[in-house]
Structures are given as C-alpha cells and as structure tokens.
Design an enzyme around this catalytic site. Structure first.
Site, mmCIF file in Angstrom:
data_model
loop_
_atom_site.group_PDB
_atom_site.id
_atom_site.type_symbol
_atom_site.label_atom_id
_atom_site.label_comp_id
_atom_site.label_asym_id
_atom_site.label_seq_id
_atom_site.Cartn_x
_atom_site.Cartn_y
_atom_site.Cartn_z
ATOM 1 N N LYS A 8 0.858 -1.188 0.000
ATOM 2 C CA LYS A 8 0.000 0.000 0.000
ATOM 3 C C LYS A 8 0.894 1.238 0.000
ATOM 4 C CE LYS A 8 -4.442 0.875 2.257
ATOM 5 N NZ LYS A 8 -5.194 0.659 3.496
HETATM 6 O O1 G3P Z 1 -8.130 1.099 3.674
HETATM 7 C C1 G3P Z 1 -8.675 2.377 3.897
HETATM 8 C C2 G3P Z 1 -7.962 3.057 5.003
HETATM 9 O O2 G3P Z 1 -6.585 2.959 4.816
HETATM 10 C C3 G3P Z 1 -8.366 4.491 5.256
HETATM 11 O O3 G3P Z 1 -9.446 4.434 6.051
HETATM 12 O O4 G3P Z 1 -10.921 4.811 7.900
HETATM 13 O O5 G3P Z 1 -8.557 5.554 8.121
HETATM 14 O O6 G3P Z 1 -10.106 6.757 6.597
HETATM 15 P P1 G3P Z 1 -9.754 5.463 7.232
#
Ligand code: G3P
Length: 224
Positions: free
Chosen positions: A84
């Site tokens: 990622k």
């Molecule tokens: O996979 C999505 C995540 O990395 C971001 O989500 O909930 O932290 O905005 P969030």
C-alpha cells in the site's frame, strides 16, 4: 464486485470470514496500532489466515527509495501481500519501480481521479478511493468513484477501483452504485448492515402480533 475487510483484528477477520464473502483484507498503520503485539507478526498471521486472498500492507517509509525497500520486504513475507503506497510523488516513484518488479500495489488516500489515472498508467493494481475520511470534514466526495470509473473505462485500464474508508451504509451503497470493483469495509460498518433498526423494529412488531395467538392454535405452525 468483491468485499475486503478493512481491519487488522484477527478476531474480526475470523468472525466475518466465517460468512464466506470476504475476498481480502486491507490494513494500515492506524489499524495495526489498535492491536496488541508486533505489527509485522500480526501482518504475517493475517496473510496466513487469508491463504491466497490479497492482504494490503501499508508502507511507513517517507522517501520513495525507502518505500521501495519496504515494499520489497513486505512482498517477500508472503505471496498474497500487496504494497500500500500513498497517492503522492514518493508513492508514484515507488510504484514505477514496484511495477518493474511485478509487485502488486494498492494506492491509498486517493482523492483525485486524475492522480488515480497517473497511478493506473504506472501499473497500480488498486486505487483506494477514500469516502468517509473526506466526509468527516464535510468535504463531499459523492462522485469520486464515478469520475474515476469513467476515466478508467475510457482508457481500458486494468487497475481496480477500491472503495474505502467507510463510516456508514450510505457511503457503501454509493461506492457500489458507482461501479467500485472492490469495497473494503470496516467490521463496525459490516455490523451496521446486518443490524438495521427498521429490520429489528419490524421483527419486534411481528413477535408482538404472534403473542396474541393462543399457544394451542399456533402450535402446528411453530412445531417443526
Ligand atoms: O483502507 C482504507 C484506510 O486505509 C483508510 O481508512 O478509515 O482511516 O479513513 P480510514
């Protein structure tokens, strides 16, 4: 359309995976920080639980050089790991190198279809379109996935659109209806989908009505 689980909780992965519709897991540093133990060991455990299904592991490095090193390190941990990367210039430079090495990626914190287009051209496997995080700050992103879908279709990109950062069922429906290939859903949002107050209220109405029938009359209906 596939459903991933957005979590680093082994307990939640086991709970939801029992239902049979989870095709992968996405993690990030914030999700890993909520769990006990060493993040890398947890990541390995998640990869083992998921078998061949993809698990996203987010880089914590800031320079592209270090992101590349960390990405190679992650990809050597397990065959099902996707790296990622952030949707910024360092992430883009890392994407170019990881594409050359055939390492799959998931680009995160994507808020702009044009940036997504550049990552798709560079060979990203997924772009994660972040819906909930922007709405937390009253920034409406209601057409984000639709606009990205149009560009991807026009260019016949293989990159998949992943709807992410959900806070409620409404945002999930939006991503589904605008053509996301994958949705990564946090366990609490999944719970909400199976715990609709209107469903629960309706069931209570039916139960109350059933109680008005005498036990003998309803015996042949209830006994099976
Ligand atoms: O996979 C999505 C995540 O990395 C971001 O989500 O909930 O932290 O905005 P969030």
């Amino acid at each position: 359309m596939e459903i991933f689980l957005d979590t680093s909780s082994i307990k939640d992965i086991k709970k939801w995976d029992n239902l049979g519709f989870i095709s992968g897991v996405t993690t990030n540093p914030a999700l890993l920080s909520k769990e006990k133990g060493m993040p890398i060991e947890l990541l390995k455990e998640i990869c083992a639980l998921m078998g061949e299904r993809p698990v996203s592991a987010q880089v914590t490095a800031e320079s592209s050089e270090k992101m590349i090193e960390q990405g190679i390190y992650f990809s050597n941990l397990s065959d099902n790991i996707l790296v990622k990367l952030p949707s910024n210039l360092s992430g883009y430079k890392a994407q170019i190198k990881l594409s050359q090495l055939n390492i799959k990626t998931n680009i995160t914190l994507c808020f702009d279809p044009v940036t997504d287009c550049l990552f798709a051209k560079a060979g990203a496997t997924y772009v994660s379109m972040i819906l909930g995080r922007s709405e937390d700050f009253n920034l409406q992103q209601s057409s984000l996935i639709k606009r990205t879908r149009a560009i991807f279709e026009h260019n016949s990109f293989d990159t998949k659109i992943l709807g992410a950062s959900f806070r409620n069922p409404q945002q999930i429906e939006l991503a589904m209806s605008q053509g996301a290939d994958v949705l990564t859903i946090p366990p609490n949002s999944l719970s909400m989908l199976f715990n609709n107050p209107l469903t629960n209220g309706g069931l209570k109405d039916f139960e109350d009505a059933w109680k008005t029938i005498n036990d003998n009359d309803k015996k042949t209906y209830d006994n099976f």
